[in-house]
Design a protein around this motif. Structure first.
Motif, mmCIF file in Angstrom:
data_model
loop_
_atom_site.group_PDB
_atom_site.id
_atom_site.type_symbol
_atom_site.label_atom_id
_atom_site.label_comp_id
_atom_site.label_asym_id
_atom_site.label_seq_id
_atom_site.Cartn_x
_atom_site.Cartn_y
_atom_site.Cartn_z
ATOM 1 N N THR A 20 -2.970 -1.102 -16.752
ATOM 2 C CA THR A 20 -3.126 0.306 -16.351
ATOM 3 C C THR A 20 -3.952 0.422 -15.078
ATOM 4 O OG1 THR A 20 -2.967 1.077 -18.645
ATOM 5 C CG2 THR A 20 -4.008 2.565 -17.054
ATOM 6 N N ALA A 21 -5.049 -0.338 -15.027
ATOM 7 C CA ALA A 21 -5.917 -0.305 -13.846
ATOM 8 C C ALA A 21 -5.172 -0.798 -12.615
ATOM 9 C CB ALA A 21 -7.165 -1.143 -14.089
ATOM 10 N N LEU A 22 -4.349 -1.842 -12.772
ATOM 11 C CA LEU A 22 -3.588 -2.364 -11.636
ATOM 12 C C LEU A 22 -2.586 -1.331 -11.127
ATOM 13 C CD1 LEU A 22 -2.915 -6.054 -12.770
ATOM 14 C CD2 LEU A 22 -4.427 -5.276 -10.931
ATOM 15 N N MET A 23 -1.920 -0.624 -12.042
ATOM 16 C CA MET A 23 -0.960 0.397 -11.623
ATOM 17 C C MET A 23 -1.662 1.548 -10.906
ATOM 18 S SD MET A 23 1.898 0.645 -14.661
ATOM 19 C CE MET A 23 0.721 0.984 -15.977
ATOM 20 N N VAL A 24 -2.792 1.978 -11.464
ATOM 21 C CA VAL A 24 -3.560 3.063 -10.829
ATOM 22 C C VAL A 24 -4.025 2.635 -9.442
ATOM 23 C CG1 VAL A 24 -5.692 4.398 -10.953
ATOM 24 C CG2 VAL A 24 -4.279 4.136 -12.988
ATOM 25 N N LEU A 25 -4.496 1.401 -9.325
ATOM 26 C CA LEU A 25 -4.974 0.904 -8.036
ATOM 27 C C LEU A 25 -3.848 0.823 -7.013
ATOM 28 C CD1 LEU A 25 -7.320 -0.216 -6.390
ATOM 29 C CD2 LEU A 25 -6.762 -2.498 -7.267
ATOM 30 N N ALA A 26 -2.670 0.348 -7.459
ATOM 31 C CA ALA A 26 -1.530 0.250 -6.539
ATOM 32 C C ALA A 26 -1.143 1.621 -5.995
ATOM 33 C CB ALA A 26 -0.340 -0.399 -7.253
ATOM 34 N N ILE A 27 -1.060 2.602 -6.902
ATOM 35 C CA ILE A 27 -0.730 3.963 -6.472
ATOM 36 C C ILE A 27 -1.827 4.508 -5.562
ATOM 37 C CG2 ILE A 27 -0.427 6.341 -7.269
ATOM 38 C CD1 ILE A 27 1.979 4.620 -7.742
ATOM 39 N N ALA A 28 -3.087 4.286 -5.933
ATOM 40 C CA ALA A 28 -4.213 4.823 -5.159
ATOM 41 C C ALA A 28 -4.237 4.254 -3.745
ATOM 42 C CB ALA A 28 -5.527 4.522 -5.875
ATOM 43 N N LEU A 29 -4.006 2.949 -3.605
ATOM 44 C CA LEU A 29 -4.019 2.338 -2.272
ATOM 45 C C LEU A 29 -2.903 2.899 -1.401
ATOM 46 C CD1 LEU A 29 -4.765 -1.406 -3.171
ATOM 47 C CD2 LEU A 29 -6.284 0.195 -1.996
ATOM 48 N N GLY A 30 -1.705 3.010 -1.985
ATOM 49 C CA GLY A 30 -0.591 3.560 -1.219
ATOM 50 C C GLY A 30 -0.807 5.009 -0.837
ATOM 51 N N ILE A 31 -1.297 5.806 -1.781
ATOM 52 C CA ILE A 31 -1.552 7.222 -1.524
ATOM 53 C C ILE A 31 -2.700 7.382 -0.525
ATOM 54 C CG2 ILE A 31 -2.418 9.363 -2.572
ATOM 55 C CD1 ILE A 31 0.498 8.855 -3.139
ATOM 56 N N GLY A 32 -3.763 6.611 -0.705
ATOM 57 C CA GLY A 32 -4.914 6.725 0.201
ATOM 58 C C GLY A 32 -4.544 6.424 1.637
ATOM 59 N N ALA A 33 -3.802 5.333 1.853
ATOM 60 C CA ALA A 33 -3.410 4.954 3.214
ATOM 61 C C ALA A 33 -2.446 5.969 3.824
ATOM 62 C CB ALA A 33 -2.777 3.570 3.197
ATOM 63 N N SER A 34 -1.431 6.346 3.046
ATOM 64 C CA SER A 34 -0.429 7.266 3.592
ATOM 65 C C SER A 34 -0.997 8.655 3.847
ATOM 66 C CB SER A 34 0.781 7.350 2.654
ATOM 67 O OG SER A 34 0.393 7.792 1.375
ATOM 68 N N MET A 35 -1.823 9.161 2.908
ATOM 69 C CA MET A 35 -2.354 10.510 3.095
ATOM 70 C C MET A 35 -3.389 10.566 4.208
ATOM 71 S SD MET A 35 -0.544 12.415 1.319
ATOM 72 C CE MET A 35 -1.429 13.900 1.802
ATOM 73 N N THR A 36 -4.064 9.470 4.481
ATOM 74 C CA THR A 36 -4.970 9.446 5.632
ATOM 75 C C THR A 36 -4.199 9.714 6.912
ATOM 76 O OG1 THR A 36 -6.529 7.918 4.580
ATOM 77 C CG2 THR A 36 -6.559 8.027 6.983
ATOM 78 N N MET A 37 -3.110 8.982 7.107
ATOM 79 C CA MET A 37 -2.337 9.127 8.335
ATOM 80 C C MET A 37 -1.508 10.413 8.343
ATOM 81 S SD MET A 37 -3.495 6.805 10.051
ATOM 82 C CE MET A 37 -2.585 7.456 11.463
ATOM 83 N N ILE A 38 -1.011 10.825 7.171
ATOM 84 C CA ILE A 38 -0.269 12.086 7.121
ATOM 85 C C ILE A 38 -1.181 13.256 7.473
ATOM 86 C CG2 ILE A 38 0.869 13.715 5.548
ATOM 87 C CD1 ILE A 38 2.136 11.328 4.152
ATOM 88 N N THR A 39 -2.435 13.194 6.995
ATOM 89 C CA THR A 39 -3.392 14.260 7.313
ATOM 90 C C THR A 39 -3.683 14.292 8.804
ATOM 91 O OG1 THR A 39 -4.416 14.103 5.124
ATOM 92 C CG2 THR A 39 -5.708 15.141 6.864
#
Length: 434
Positions: free
Chosen positions: A20-39
């Protein structure tokens, strides 16, 4: 039923905390990187004049000589003084304003020893109503003040507080170098980004602190800032600002309807033909008329590097989602026995599918929350960079909501195949192995 699915999902996620932690981390890393640049991209492509940008136009004329003439080339970005004044006094738009940037020496009440420099905007009277500039005290000057070369000034709230200790500074005397001006208005906080009305000062330049009537500033020979493009012979007196061969004035016009836009474009063509007949213009009529967003796009305000980094970040999100698909597939298939028992007890494929999607949504929600923290950190890193747009890299409410929605939707999308695959397991075969 949803609460039941939620309870099952919660217990399932707790049973295998590492996965569960690995899945949350994978989503978080992808979302964090993409939303930084999208913002960042969202900030840089934002409309600086919401509700007005489609009615504000930047006309361009081509008064250059025939040297280097190419039929398809664009006119200069700025206008000559004479052309700007001719268009201004023609009054063919609803409103029109000529302007340029400058820098003046502000002498505070404490005396010349405390003098400092301030960015200035020299403009004509329509600048304030055309751009919807908000005032905390007073107002802008009038066209009559322009004609009389009145020594009046509008200042920013920040400067008013600094000089007079209050934003209510109308009537105060403002000393600029060796000249005195009467303060007639104080602008409330106003800083459109990008700095569309004069990109020569920088796409994300800081707001001006002092505003002066254009012709007054030229009469007093105040210094100008920004780009200046000159061609042909230089004037004997060395005064480049009034030279026919120097373009440096920005000009904006307000046109409220498509009919007015078409009429103004025809006016520019006819004006260019007239000036060519008079011998001022050498080239055939070559005009452009772009609204605010078209003007920003023409000037490539959004650097290609930002667009590339955004695409790379979205690519990284895709990689993270592929990894999430793999982990969800492993997780769901491992629970084949549990799911078969539910099927044997009467649960339909649809209900099992819904249960698995609720579990994936929980993972996405958790990943979105962690991704928000990573995006906030990423934007903080951007703000430390030596780029002009760094100060604007903040996540607003719409981006906050978009981050969570993207995380949940992306995870649900990633879960579709694993959930469908798990629902296709044959219950009888799995029950025999239990």
């Amino acid at each position: 039923m949803f609460n039941y699915y939620l309870d099952l999902a919660w217990h399932s996620l707790k049973r295998n905390k590492v996965l569960t932690a690995l899945m949350v981390l994978a989503i978080a890393l992808g979302i964090g990187a993409s939303m930084t640049m999208i913002t960042v991209l969202h900030v840089m492509t934002a409309d600086p004049m919401p509700g007005r940008s489609g009615k504000l136009f930047y006309p361009q004329l081509d008064p250059q000589g025939m040297d280097g003439y190419i039929k398809t080339s664009d006119p200069p970005d700025e206008m000559t003084w004479m052309d700007a004044m001719n268009l201004l006094h023609a009054h063919k738009g609803v409103r029109q304003a000529a302007m340029s940037g400058g820098r003046v020496t502000v002498v505070p009440p404490q005396g010349a020893t405390h003098a400092f420099m301030a960015d200035t905007r020299y403009a004509t009277a329509d600048f304030f109503p055309m751009f919807g500039v908000p005032f905390v005290d007073g107002s802008g000057w009038t066209a009559d003040d322009d004609d009389k070369h009145a020594r009046v000034a509008v200042i920013a709230r920040e400067l008013a507080d600094k000089l007079y200790g209050t934003p209510h500074a109308v009537g105060q005397t403002l000393r600029l170098g060796k000249y005195d001006f009467r303060v007639i208005g104080v602008i409330d906080r106003w800083n459109p980004a990008p700095h569309f009305y004069d990109l020569s000062m920088g796409s994300y330049a800081k707001p001006e602190q002092v505003f002066l009537p254009f012709e007054t500033a030229m009469e007093l020979k105040q210094g100008i800032r920004g780009s200046m493009m000159c061609w042909g012979d230089f004037p004997a007196d060395g005064n480049m600002t009034k030279a026919n061969g120097c373009a440096w004035v920005q000009f904006w016009v307000q046109l409220d309807t498509p009919v007015q836009v078409a009429s103004y474009r025809d006016f520019l063509v006819n004006y260019s033909a007239q000036q060519k007949a008079l011998g001022r213009f050498a080239r055939p009529p070559n005009v452009r008329l772009r609204d605010v967003m078209q003007w920003l796009d023409y000037n490539h305000v959004v650097p290609g590097s930002v667009q590339l980094q955004t695409l790379l970040a979205l690519g990284f999100l895709l990689v993270c989602l592929v990894n999430t698909v793999a982990m969800l597939l492993v997780k769901f298939l491992r629970r084949g026995g549990e799911l078969s028992v539910r099927r044997a007890m009467g649960a339909s494929k649809r209900s099992v599918f819904a249960q698995l999607l609720v579990e994936a949504a929980l993972v996405g929600l958790a990943g979105g929350v962690v991704g928000l923290l990573l995006a906030a950190f990423g934007l903080w890193v951007v703000r430390q960079q030596p780029v002009e747009y760094a100060a604007y890299a903040h996540m607003d409410g719409s981006m906050l909501g978009a981050t969570v929605v993207l995380a949940v939707c992306a995870t649900l999308l990633a879960a579709l195949f694993p959930a469908w695959r798990a629902c296709r397991l044959v219950p009888a075969r799995l029950l025999k192995t239990q």
